[in-house]
Design an enzyme around this catalytic site. Structure first.
Site, PDB file in Angstrom:
ATOM      1  N   ARG A 166       0.699  -1.318  -0.007  1.00  0.00           N
ATOM      2  CA  ARG A 166       0.165  -0.028  -0.015  1.00  0.00           C
ATOM      3  C   ARG A 166       0.855   1.377   0.000  1.00  0.00           C
ATOM      4  O   ARG A 166       0.594   2.359   0.770  1.00  0.00           O
ATOM      5  CB  ARG A 166      -0.939   0.017   1.220  1.00  0.00           C
ATOM      6  CG  ARG A 166      -2.092  -0.984   1.132  1.00  0.00           C
ATOM      7  CD  ARG A 166      -3.319  -0.561   1.830  1.00  0.00           C
ATOM      8  NE  ARG A 166      -3.048  -0.425   3.198  1.00  0.00           N
ATOM      9  CZ  ARG A 166      -3.551  -1.337   4.031  1.00  0.00           C
ATOM     10  NH1 ARG A 166      -4.118  -2.389   3.813  1.00  0.00           N
ATOM     11  NH2 ARG A 166      -3.429  -1.370   5.431  1.00  0.00           N
ATOM     12  N   ARG A 195      -3.484   6.688   1.018  1.00  0.00           N
ATOM     13  CA  ARG A 195      -4.282   7.703   1.689  1.00  0.00           C
ATOM     14  C   ARG A 195      -3.087   8.538   2.526  1.00  0.00           C
ATOM     15  O   ARG A 195      -3.695   9.364   2.749  1.00  0.00           O
ATOM     16  CB  ARG A 195      -5.432   7.312   2.408  1.00  0.00           C
ATOM     17  CG  ARG A 195      -6.795   6.723   1.630  1.00  0.00           C
ATOM     18  CD  ARG A 195      -7.984   6.571   2.333  1.00  0.00           C
ATOM     19  NE  ARG A 195      -7.626   5.086   2.796  1.00  0.00           N
ATOM     20  CZ  ARG A 195      -8.414   4.773   3.744  1.00  0.00           C
ATOM     21  NH1 ARG A 195      -9.426   5.491   4.205  1.00  0.00           N
ATOM     22  NH2 ARG A 195      -8.090   3.411   4.223  1.00  0.00           N
ATOM     23  N   ARG A 239      -8.008  11.192  -5.023  1.00  0.00           N
ATOM     24  CA  ARG A 239      -9.244  10.829  -4.402  1.00  0.00           C
ATOM     25  C   ARG A 239     -10.379  11.705  -4.129  1.00  0.00           C
ATOM     26  O   ARG A 239     -11.551  11.496  -4.195  1.00  0.00           O
ATOM     27  CB  ARG A 239      -8.886   9.939  -3.327  1.00  0.00           C
ATOM     28  CG  ARG A 239      -8.341   8.719  -3.636  1.00  0.00           C
ATOM     29  CD  ARG A 239      -9.432   7.560  -4.025  1.00  0.00           C
ATOM     30  NE  ARG A 239     -10.252   6.920  -3.063  1.00  0.00           N
ATOM     31  CZ  ARG A 239     -11.375   7.299  -2.882  1.00  0.00           C
ATOM     32  NH1 ARG A 239     -12.038   8.118  -3.603  1.00  0.00           N
ATOM     33  NH2 ARG A 239     -12.129   6.832  -1.825  1.00  0.00           N
ATOM     34  N   ASP A 277      -7.162  -3.189  -6.770  1.00  0.00           N
ATOM     35  CA  ASP A 277      -7.898  -3.855  -5.492  1.00  0.00           C
ATOM     36  C   ASP A 277      -7.980  -5.196  -5.901  1.00  0.00           C
ATOM     37  O   ASP A 277      -8.417  -5.563  -7.127  1.00  0.00           O
ATOM     38  CB  ASP A 277      -9.272  -3.106  -5.230  1.00  0.00           C
ATOM     39  CG  ASP A 277      -9.565  -3.464  -3.806  1.00  0.00           C
ATOM     40  OD1 ASP A 277     -10.289  -4.165  -3.921  1.00  0.00           O
ATOM     41  OD2 ASP A 277      -9.012  -2.658  -2.750  1.00  0.00           O
ATOM     42  N   TYR A 315     -14.831 -12.418   1.356  1.00  0.00           N
ATOM     43  CA  TYR A 315     -15.260 -11.146   0.883  1.00  0.00           C
ATOM     44  C   TYR A 315     -16.806 -11.250   0.224  1.00  0.00           C
ATOM     45  O   TYR A 315     -17.742 -10.550   0.544  1.00  0.00           O
ATOM     46  CB  TYR A 315     -14.342 -10.233   0.271  1.00  0.00           C
ATOM     47  CG  TYR A 315     -13.456  -9.483   0.773  1.00  0.00           C
ATOM     48  CD1 TYR A 315     -13.739  -8.542   1.766  1.00  0.00           C
ATOM     49  CD2 TYR A 315     -12.023  -9.742   0.925  1.00  0.00           C
ATOM     50  CE1 TYR A 315     -13.013  -7.559   2.433  1.00  0.00           C
ATOM     51  CE2 TYR A 315     -11.335  -8.997   1.547  1.00  0.00           C
ATOM     52  CZ  TYR A 315     -11.592  -7.929   2.383  1.00  0.00           C
ATOM     53  OH  TYR A 315     -10.881  -7.099   3.075  1.00  0.00           O
TER      54      TYR A 315
END
Length: 384
Positions: free
Chosen positions: A50, A54, A63, A100, A178
């Site tokens: 990652r 963010r 974003r 992702d 998921y």
């Protein structure tokens, strides 16, 4: 937010010819590839899970203008954010395409949303095996996931040979979980219910996911990916016997089938030598089998709860190890980070068969400067 904004359609033509190194700028930093081949090196290569995310203000700017899956599904935006940490941190030795793991469930026909402050959400998850009828029986990855391939090719050009590029997927068990849980879960009770109540149907679902994963990874290599990582983020939620039955067999298929397909594309066998990483988070009981020759992964990534010295002993030098500092060390001071890096590198040994990373990914509230300290400490300590 309307679903068509969260999960936009991708309409680019879908002819994806094989790309080779001759189609891209010459690689200037092959350190991580040399380590993956088992060569002794001058220092430990380092990259971060990652690393595009963010915690970076430049990522947050992107974003602010585009929702998550729009960034994933727009090659120019995915390329832009993939390059952001490379531009900021010259000490990074690899990049990883921004995407992702849940693009595979999307390709299978499930809607996935990324909700602010909540994370991934499936409006209509799989509840019983009857819901598998809603999944596509055939998935053309060029049609459904071509935007990832275009992003990889574009990023290889944008990197200008600075560092190699990782492609990646989620592992079958993690994706299945998921798809049933409908998002994140502390217990995975719904997904585990399937294993106990419908074991054969679970295996059928895992196989369908695996088939898409194999095609997807082959497509990523064709597009220009130079390394591949398989993320089994929820591997450690299974007891050993369930891991061996419902995760391991499908993890084993992936490198064997990917390499076989690549040999068909390139009879010289060079493409099939692509380094492959498995990251089975918290599956400590499986460390020996994950590093055994039949599994056919070159690199085993360690989470932060494993002692690096013990991991080296248990894997017996059979594979390259990757990791594994606790990501929260980056909340510490420069001196604390340097001491932790020194301890980690002394435990694992850093002149061969080691790639530095964290034991998981960056957190949104990490300070970018602290990651810079971590990278510098890796380079300085492993060069000594």
């Amino acid at each position: 937010m309307p679903a068509d904004q969260i999960q936009p359609k991708y309409t680019k033509p879908v002819q994806y010819p094989l790309k080779t190194d001759a189609d891209f700028p010459k690689l200037k930093n092959d350190l991580i590839l040399r380590v993956a081949r088992g060569e002794k090196v001058e220092r430990a290569p380092v990259w971060i899970m990652r690393q595009a995310g963010r915690y970076l203000p430049e990522f947050r700017e992107v974003r602010a203008q585009h929702d998550f899956f729009t960034v994933c599904r727009t090659p120019s935006l995915a390329c832009l954010v993939t390059l952001q940490p490379i531009d900021r941190y010259p000490l990074l030795d690899a990049s990883i395409i921004f995407s992702d793991i849940l693009v595979v469930p999307q390709a299978l026909g499930l809607e996935v949303q990324m909700l602010p402050e909540k994370g991934p959400h499936f409006p209509a998850p799989l509840v019983t095996p009857a819901d598998m009828s809603r999944l596509k029986t055939e998935v053309n990855v060029d049609v459904e996931l071509g935007y990832v391939f275009d992003a990889i090719t574009l990023t290889r050009q944008g990197l200008d040979g600075r560092v190699p590029l990782f492609g990646f997927v989620g592992a079958p068990w993690t994706l299945m979980a998921y798809m049933i849980e409908g998002g994140g879960s502390k217990t995975l009770s719904k997904a585990k219910t399937w294993l106990w109540k419908w074991p054969q149907e679970s295996k059928a679902l895992l196989q369908r996911i695996t088939d898409v994963i194999v095609d997807f990874l082959v497509g990523q290599v064709k597009a220009g990916a130079q390394l591949l990582q398989v993320f089994d983020s929820w591997a450690g939620e299974l007891p050993p016997h369930l891991f061996e039955e419902f995760s391991l067999p499908y993890l084993m298929q992936i490198p064997v089938r990917v390499r076989a397909a690549l040999k068909v594309l390139d009879p010289t066998g060079n493409l099939a030598k692509i380094p492959m990483v498995v990251f089975a988070r918290n599956a400590h009981n499986a460390l020996e089998v994950l590093s055994s020759p039949p599994l056919n992964y070159d690199i085993v990534s360690l989470d932060w709860t494993l002692d690096p010295k013990e991991a080296r002993k248990r894997t017996g030098g059979r594979v390259v190890l990757q990791g594994n500092a606790d990501p929260t060390v980056l909340y510490g001071s420069k001196e604390v980070i340097e001491k932790e890096v020194e301890k980690m590198l002394k435990g694992i040994g850093c002149k061969e068969k080691y790639i530095a990373n964290l034991g998981h990914g960056m957190n949104p509230d990490h300070d970018p400067e602290h990651l810079g300290w971590y990278l510098q400490a890796i380079v300085s300590e492993s060069s000594a």
